[in-house]
Scaffold this motif. Sequence first.
Motif, PDB file in Angstrom:
ATOM      1  N   MET A   1       0.816  -1.199   0.000  1.00 35.17           N
ATOM      2  CA  MET A   1       0.000   0.000   0.000  1.00 35.17           C
ATOM      3  C   MET A   1       0.859   1.262   0.000  1.00 35.17           C
ATOM      4  N   ASP A   2       2.013   1.203   0.694  1.00 34.62           N
ATOM      5  CA  ASP A   2       2.902   2.361   0.732  1.00 34.62           C
ATOM      6  C   ASP A   2       3.376   2.743  -0.662  1.00 34.62           C
ATOM      7  N   VAL A   3       3.591   1.755  -1.514  1.00 33.68           N
ATOM      8  CA  VAL A   3       4.035   2.001  -2.891  1.00 33.68           C
ATOM      9  C   VAL A   3       2.990   2.827  -3.627  1.00 33.68           C
ATOM     10  N   TYR A   4       1.730   2.445  -3.467  1.00 29.15           N
ATOM     11  CA  TYR A   4       0.654   3.135  -4.173  1.00 29.15           C
ATOM     12  C   TYR A   4       0.422   4.542  -3.619  1.00 29.15           C
ATOM     13  N   LEU A   5       0.549   4.696  -2.308  1.00 32.03           N
ATOM     14  CA  LEU A   5       0.424   6.033  -1.717  1.00 32.03           C
ATOM     15  C   LEU A   5       1.571   6.938  -2.174  1.00 32.03           C
ATOM     16  N   GLY A   6       2.757   6.349  -2.306  1.00 28.46           N
ATOM     17  CA  GLY A   6       3.893   7.108  -2.824  1.00 28.46           C
ATOM     18  C   GLY A   6       3.660   7.556  -4.253  1.00 28.46           C
ATOM     19  N   LEU A   7       3.131   6.655  -5.074  1.00 23.13           N
ATOM     20  CA  LEU A   7       2.810   7.013  -6.460  1.00 23.13           C
ATOM     21  C   LEU A   7       1.744   8.100  -6.490  1.00 23.13           C
ATOM     22  N   PHE A   8       0.733   7.968  -5.635  1.00 23.65           N
ATOM     23  CA  PHE A   8      -0.305   8.984  -5.540  1.00 23.65           C
ATOM     24  C   PHE A   8       0.317  10.342  -5.224  1.00 23.65           C
ATOM     25  N   ALA A   9       1.219  10.386  -4.239  1.00 25.18           N
ATOM     26  CA  ALA A   9       1.844  11.639  -3.817  1.00 25.18           C
ATOM     27  C   ALA A   9       2.679  12.249  -4.943  1.00 25.18           C
ATOM     28  N   VAL A  10       3.486  11.434  -5.605  1.00 26.28           N
ATOM     29  CA  VAL A  10       4.310  11.944  -6.710  1.00 26.28           C
ATOM     30  C   VAL A  10       3.420  12.436  -7.845  1.00 26.28           C
ATOM     31  N   SER A  11       2.361  11.710  -8.130  1.00 25.87           N
ATOM     32  CA  SER A  11       1.437  12.105  -9.198  1.00 25.87           C
ATOM     33  C   SER A  11       0.719  13.401  -8.851  1.00 25.87           C
ATOM     34  N   PHE A  12       0.366  13.559  -7.587  1.00 24.89           N
ATOM     35  CA  PHE A  12      -0.273  14.790  -7.115  1.00 24.89           C
ATOM     36  C   PHE A  12       0.667  15.977  -7.319  1.00 24.89           C
ATOM     37  N   VAL A  13       1.890  15.836  -6.831  1.00 24.86           N
ATOM     38  CA  VAL A  13       2.864  16.937  -6.942  1.00 24.86           C
ATOM     39  C   VAL A  13       3.168  17.244  -8.411  1.00 24.86           C
ATOM     40  N   ALA A  14       3.253  16.206  -9.238  1.00 30.18           N
ATOM     41  CA  ALA A  14       3.561  16.399 -10.655  1.00 30.18           C
ATOM     42  C   ALA A  14       2.489  17.217 -11.369  1.00 30.18           C
ATOM     43  N   ALA A  15       1.269  17.206 -10.871  1.00 31.91           N
ATOM     44  CA  ALA A  15       0.185  17.958 -11.513  1.00 31.91           C
ATOM     45  C   ALA A  15       0.128  19.405 -11.059  1.00 31.91           C
ATOM     46  N   THR A  16       0.869  19.747 -10.014  1.00 29.40           N
ATOM     47  CA  THR A  16       0.906  21.131  -9.555  1.00 29.40           C
ATOM     48  C   THR A  16       1.991  21.859 -10.334  1.00 29.40           C
ATOM     49  N   LEU A  17       2.258  23.081  -9.949  1.00 28.23           N
ATOM     50  CA  LEU A  17       3.289  23.845 -10.637  1.00 28.23           C
ATOM     51  C   LEU A  17       4.697  23.475 -10.178  1.00 28.23           C
ATOM     52  N   LEU A  18       4.798  22.513  -9.247  1.00 27.40           N
ATOM     53  CA  LEU A  18       6.100  22.043  -8.775  1.00 27.40           C
ATOM     54  C   LEU A  18       6.637  20.966  -9.731  1.00 27.40           C
ATOM     55  N   PRO A  19       7.955  20.890  -9.888  1.00 28.16           N
ATOM     56  CA  PRO A  19       8.510  19.884 -10.801  1.00 28.16           C
ATOM     57  C   PRO A  19       8.545  18.486 -10.178  1.00 28.16           C
ATOM     58  N   ALA A  20       7.964  17.539 -10.863  1.00 27.69           N
ATOM     59  CA  ALA A  20       7.998  16.130 -10.470  1.00 27.69           C
ATOM     60  C   ALA A  20       7.608  15.313 -11.702  1.00 27.69           C
ATOM     61  N   TYR A  21       8.060  14.064 -11.758  1.00 29.43           N
ATOM     62  CA  TYR A  21       7.823  13.235 -12.937  1.00 29.43           C
ATOM     63  C   TYR A  21       7.213  11.914 -12.521  1.00 29.43           C
ATOM     64  N   SER A  22       5.902  11.882 -12.504  1.00 29.94           N
ATOM     65  CA  SER A  22       5.205  10.683 -12.062  1.00 29.94           C
ATOM     66  C   SER A  22       5.339   9.545 -13.061  1.00 29.94           C
ATOM     67  N   GLU A  23       5.558   9.862 -14.320  1.00 31.50           N
ATOM     68  CA  GLU A  23       5.662   8.814 -15.339  1.00 31.50           C
ATOM     69  C   GLU A  23       6.841   7.884 -15.064  1.00 31.50           C
ATOM     70  N   VAL A  24       7.936   8.443 -14.590  1.00 32.16           N
ATOM     71  CA  VAL A  24       9.125   7.637 -14.295  1.00 32.16           C
ATOM     72  C   VAL A  24       8.824   6.669 -13.146  1.00 32.16           C
ATOM     73  N   VAL A  25       8.192   7.172 -12.100  1.00 33.52           N
ATOM     74  CA  VAL A  25       7.841   6.329 -10.951  1.00 33.52           C
ATOM     75  C   VAL A  25       6.823   5.275 -11.382  1.00 33.52           C
TER      76      VAL A  25
END
Length: 147
Positions: free
Chosen positions: A1-25
């Motif tokens: 479950m932690d893996v999926y919550l981590g992906l959720f968090a990275v995906s959330f941040v990636a959609a904001t104006l902050l730099p993050a790349y959810s596709e890689v994760v």
Amino acid sequence: MDVYLGLFAVSFVAATLLPAYSEVVFAGLQAAGHDPWALWAWATAGNTLGAALNWVIGRWLLRFQDRQWFPFKGAGLKTAQRWFQRWGVWSLLLAWAPVGGDALTFVAGLMRVRFPVFLLLTATGKGLRYAVLLGLVGIGRQLWSSS
């Protein structure tokens, strides 16, 4: 479950104006053998809710349009309004785009796009993007394992 919550968090941040790349994760977790449909659901949800945050910020900031620090001045705001009116809310299907997608969701808030419409179109576009990535990584895994 932690893996999926981590992906959720990275995906959330990636959609904001902050730099993050959810596709890689996303691709890395899929390649590691995690449930692809769970990855799709968590990434789509996180990315869509991150875009919703942009919408809320845009909607909230609109009340400050007469302030000097407001990012869009009179002419710039009118240009954004004309552009958005020309292409319409259907442009939100492109909110997944790496260039301009985040700003598009922010502008949708400024333009007072109705939230249910915003959410439906944005989630559809982002869900399709992750579905395509799901397929590409799957094909890549098959090609890699057969060679």
